[in-house]
Enzyme design. Structure first.
Site, short mmCIF file in Angstrom:
data_model
loop_
_atom_site.label_atom_id
_atom_site.label_comp_id
_atom_site.label_asym_id
_atom_site.label_seq_id
_atom_site.Cartn_x
_atom_site.Cartn_y
_atom_site.Cartn_z
N LYS A 186 0.86 -1.20 0.00
CA LYS A 186 0.00 0.00 0.00
C LYS A 186 0.88 1.23 0.00
CE LYS A 186 -4.45 0.95 0.24
NZ LYS A 186 -5.49 0.04 -0.27
N SER A 212 -7.25 -5.80 -11.23
CA SER A 212 -5.86 -5.33 -11.38
C SER A 212 -4.95 -6.50 -11.75
CB SER A 212 -5.37 -4.75 -10.06
OG SER A 212 -5.67 -3.39 -9.97
N1 GLU Z 1 -6.90 0.15 -3.93
C1 GLU Z 1 -7.64 -1.04 -4.20
C2 GLU Z 1 -7.75 -1.88 -2.96
O1 GLU Z 1 -7.62 -1.40 -1.87
C3 GLU Z 1 -7.07 -1.79 -5.40
C4 GLU Z 1 -5.70 -2.31 -5.24
C5 GLU Z 1 -5.11 -2.89 -6.52
O2 GLU Z 1 -5.80 -2.90 -7.51
O3 GLU Z 1 -3.96 -3.29 -6.48
O4 GLU Z 1 -8.06 -3.04 -3.01
#
Ligand code: GLU
Length: 426
Positions: free
Chosen positions: A118, A360
């Site tokens: 993150k 993703s």
């Molecule tokens: N920000 C999104 C999540 O918290 C997507 C993360 C991603 O696609 O890597 O799951």
């Protein structure tokens, strides 16, 4: 694994604990169901790596502002780390670290070949120009370029970031590497290696798990009344999907307030009126507060905004039969316990919001192969993954007599534990 089993898992359900502490306590309790020892807890309770960076940005007025950013990589035993980057004034190192752990759980639940990561930058994109945002995004990538990459750590959008920001970041990284590298980041625009279906994937995933949950309690989506807290990317797509499925969206909200209409809101109109950050309610004088909205009558409640919304204080007043967490961390552990006791079926964030990272993953696979899928292929594969994840979590919750959140952590940690053992780390 050593013989000391973490059998004294004490979950601190007090409302005072931070997101990070409550994440660690839930990891500890989940490990006690998986015969995890102290060393395993020590390994998983925090990220393997956290980088803090300062990013000087030339602002449009000629001044220089120095921003702080973070990137946390929880664990890469299963594969490269993966997870979004948020731009928000409230970003902290602790929050980013906690969210990187959550991403490991999401990836484990969905059986993706990733660990969790993150990132975040302390900034308010709502007050910045597009040029300032571009300079900030590029500066962040320069600062973290050594620890990201298609086989290392793959960022994506999160709160207040979008495909345009991903495009700048991918471009900056490709310049640094001196070759096109679309697989370094996901959530890109279609023309430069994005995936069909990524934009609406979080909402799509929420809809899929909601359908599964509704079937479990025999609630038809058609005609069901729904409250959605938050009208950003996830919330607004969700309102549309649920409307199309025949549900009645009776409440929505944004940061300045909420609208509630028992006969159903005019979602199509609200969608045309909202700004890019999901604000719309200030156009209406008859708005109520977010807290008032959460306890209004409805069949389905979807918190799709920020964390700590359903707490010990209001959990007893929630009227929904199903709560699906589209946001990260909207419900405290104590509130989860109280609602589960009241027979409310809660679909936890790590499962309900996994649609984004699943698509993703599809985007990254397509980038690696240079072969692009249709939206139907994306939707079908997303559904397959999430339906099976939901089933595993639901079955685990029944088999172990734990709430759905604990069950999700148990399922999500399983493969990660196997990976660290197979690699000989533990
Ligand atoms: N920000 C999104 C999540 O918290 C997507 C993360 C991603 O696609 O890597 O799951």
């Amino acid at each position: 694994m050593s013989e000391t089993v973490v059998n004294k898992a004490v979950l601190d359900h007090s409302e005072e604990v931070s997101l990070y502490e409550s994440t660690q306590s839930i990891i500890r309790e989940a490990l006690s169901h998986l015969n995890g020892d102290q060393a395993l807890f020590d390994l998983l309770k925090e990220p393997l790596r956290v980088l803090t960076v300062r990013i000087p940005v030339k602002m449009d007025d000629g001044t220089v502002k120095v921003f702080t950013g973070y990137r946390a990589q929880h664990n890469d035993a299963v594969g490269p780390t993966k997870g979004g980057i948020r731009f928000h004034p409230d970003v902290t190192e602790e929050e980013v670290k906690a969210l990187s752990i959550w991403m490991s759980i999401k990836c484990g639940l969905a059986n993706l070949p990733y660990g969790g990561g993150k990132g975040g930058i302390v900034c308010d994109p709502r007050t910045m120009s597009a040029q300032e945002l571009e300079r900030l995004s590029r500066g962040y990538v320069r600062a973290i370029s050594q620890i990201i990459g298609p086989a290392k750590d793959i960022p994506a959008p999160d709160v207040f970031t979008n495909s345009r920001i991903m495009a700048w970041m991918m471009d900056e990284y490709s310049c640094i590497c001196e070759f096109g590298s679309p697989g370094v980041i996901t959530g890109k625009p279609l023309a430069i290696g994005g995936s069909a279906g990524r934009e609406s994937s979080t909402a799509n995933g929420v809809t899929i798990v909601l359908n599964e949950a509704a079937q479990k309690i025999g609630l038809p989506i058609e005609g069901a009344s729904v409250i959605i807290q938050g009208f950003g990317n996830a919330g607004s797509y969700l309102a549309k999907f649920l409307l199309d499925a025949g549900a009645k969206v009776v409440g929505i909200s944004d940061a300045s307030g909420a609208l509630y209409e028992p006969e159903g809101l005019d979602i199509d109109l609200l969608l045309t009126q909202k700004d890019p950050y999901g604000s719309v309610t200030s156009l209406y004088p008859n708005r109520i507060t977010n807290q008032e909205l959460l306890v209004k009558p409805c069949d389905i409640l979807i918190p799709a905004a920020i964390s700590n919304q359903i707490t010990e204080e209001n959990a007893g007043d929630i009227q929904a039969k199903i709560v699906v967490e589209a946001a990260n961390g909207p419900t405290t552990l104590k509130a989860t316990e109280l609602m589960t006791e009241r027979g409310i079926l809660l679909v936890p964030d790590v499962l309900a919001s996994a649609g984004g990272v699943v698509v993703s993953y599809f985007e990254w696979v397509q980038n690696n192969q240079g072969y692009y899928w249709t939206e139907e292929m994306v939707d079908e594969r997303l559904k397959q993954i999430l339906v099976s994840s939901f089933e595993k979590v639901y079955e685990t919750s029944l088999a172990k007599g734990v709430d759905m959140r604990m069950a999700a952590y148990i399922v999500g940690l399983n493969r990660l534990i196997e990976a660290v053992q197979l690699r000989g780390w533990i």
